[in-house]
Design a protein around this motif. Structure first.
Motif: not given
Length: 394
Positions: A47, A50, A71, A75, A79, A82, A94-95, A98, A101
């Motif tokens: 995290s 990212s 953005c 994001s 995230g 997710t 992954i969540g 993201v 970010a």
């Protein structure tokens, strides 16, 4: 004022909820996905990394702050959704990555909007006030956890919705505050091309920001887990650690005072004070996380120190790199996040092989290095040769 409040809300959502919410919800994630300390630290490190990537991208597009705000919201919201739907550790990671970010885009975006709309005389105070939105987000995250303890997926769905709403509010208030933009997302600034040489003045600050970030990773990643594990018997469920986290967030709002500290004293004193509060707070969590007075005082000190410290970094960038203050802020925040990434990973491994107190004391020691290594004081009201460049820099 409307832009300041909405930008503060965006920082609250992207930092306090989407980025640092992982550490708050970590006990639930550990139970649901059987995470050990090293794995938990690696996810948090991802995290933070990212965040760095997003911030670097944002630096390249610093002249388009509205687009950066879009953005950030996209994001962080994606995230969080997710995470809410994650069926496995991989998808959870992954969540979280993201979502992290989003904060990387948010700071350059809000810094750019404020620099274009708010006058120079009020800019430092406005920037540090917006930056204290992290504390507001942490309080909201604690309250959210308290109401969704048994269903963390609902909590992260709410985080996604809140972030989207904060994004819309920021874009709307920015257009209202500066109605003559011909572009939907922004317009090129006078110093659109920032050269690496322009940022060399920050090299010593980058080094101490790395140390400060590494030291802070202990509380952000493992603080709530340590408090939860040591919860006194007279606290029910997770109320002890949740109360501590809400206190941490509430005291983080004190970060709005960072600009005043710098103006009243100096960057050097403000940096020493804020980092001292962080390391004492970190050590306090390691000493006796099960003692309410010690633990609550420790997290309060840490919260106030951390957010004020990030405010000091913003002011440092504005004074050392006045022609490219947005890029300077990004560089320092990336250094802070890189330190957090390395710290989360190494401290998580250290905890697995030793103990939580050893890990927290190691983090406090790193924080002491951040104080000892700071550069010479920077004079207040440092004026760039070309004042027009300042107004277009961020």
């Amino acid at each position: 004022m409307r832009l300041i409040l909405s930008s503060m809300g965006l920082i609250a959502a992207t930092y306090g909820l989407a980025r640092f919410g992982y550490g708050l919800f970590l006990p639930q994630f550990q139970q649901a996905f059987d995470l050990d300390g090293a794995t938990a630290g690696m996810i948090q490190a991802g995290s933070f990394l990212s965040y760095c990537v997003a911030a670097v991208i944002a630096a390249r597009g610093a002249t388009w702050p509205r687009l950066l705000v879009v953005c950030a919201g996209a994001s962080a919201s994606a995230g969080a959704l997710t995470v809410a739907a994650a069926p496995s550790t991989v998808v959870l990671g992954i969540g979280v990555v993201v979502a992290g970010a989003g904060a990387g885009f948010a700071t350059p975006g809000t810094v750019g909007l404020i620099s274009r709309i708010i006058g120079e005389a009020k800019r430092e105070g406005a920037q540090t006030t917006v930056n204290s939105g992290t504390g507001v987000g942490l309080v909201a995250a604690g309250l959210l956890l308290a109401t969704t303890t048994e269903n963390w997926r609902t909590g992260w769905t709410i985080i996604a919705i809140t972030t989207a709403l904060a994004t819309v509010a920021t874009l709307t208030s920015a257009r209202a505050g500066h109605p003559h933009h011909t572009s939907r997302f922004g317009e090129p600034a006078a110093d659109a091309h920032v050269r690496p040489h322009d940022l060399l003045a920050l090299r010593r600050v980058v080094a101490i920001a790395l140390c400060s970030g590494a030291g802070s990773a202990a509380v952000w990643t493992f603080g709530r887990s340590a408090l939860d594990a040591a919860s006194p018997s007279f606290f029910t469920g997770q109320s002890y650690s949740v109360t501590a986290w809400i206190l941490l967030g509430a005291m983080s709002v004190a970060g709005a005072l960072a600009a005043r500290l710098v103006q009243r004293w100096s960057l050097s004193r403000a940096w020493s004070l804020t980092n001292l509060a962080m390391l004492v707070g970190t050590a306090g969590v390691g000493v006796d996380p099960g003692h309410p007075v010690i633990a609550f005082a420790a997290v309060s000190l840490f919260g106030a120190g951390y957010t004020a410290m990030t405010g000091v970094l913003i002011v440092w960038a504005m004074r050392l790199t006045p022609r490219s203050a947005a890029a300077g802020t990004v560089v320092l925040f990336v250094a802070l996040a890189l330190g957090q990434a390395v710290g989360a990973w190494l401290l998580g491994a250290l905890q697995d092989f030793s103990s939580a107190p050893v890990m927290f004391f190691a983090a406090a020691t790193i924080g002491a290095v951040a104080i000892a290594g700071q550069p010479r004081p920077v004079p207040a009201n440092r004026t760039p040769p070309d004042r027009r460049a300042v107004h277009g820099a961020r």
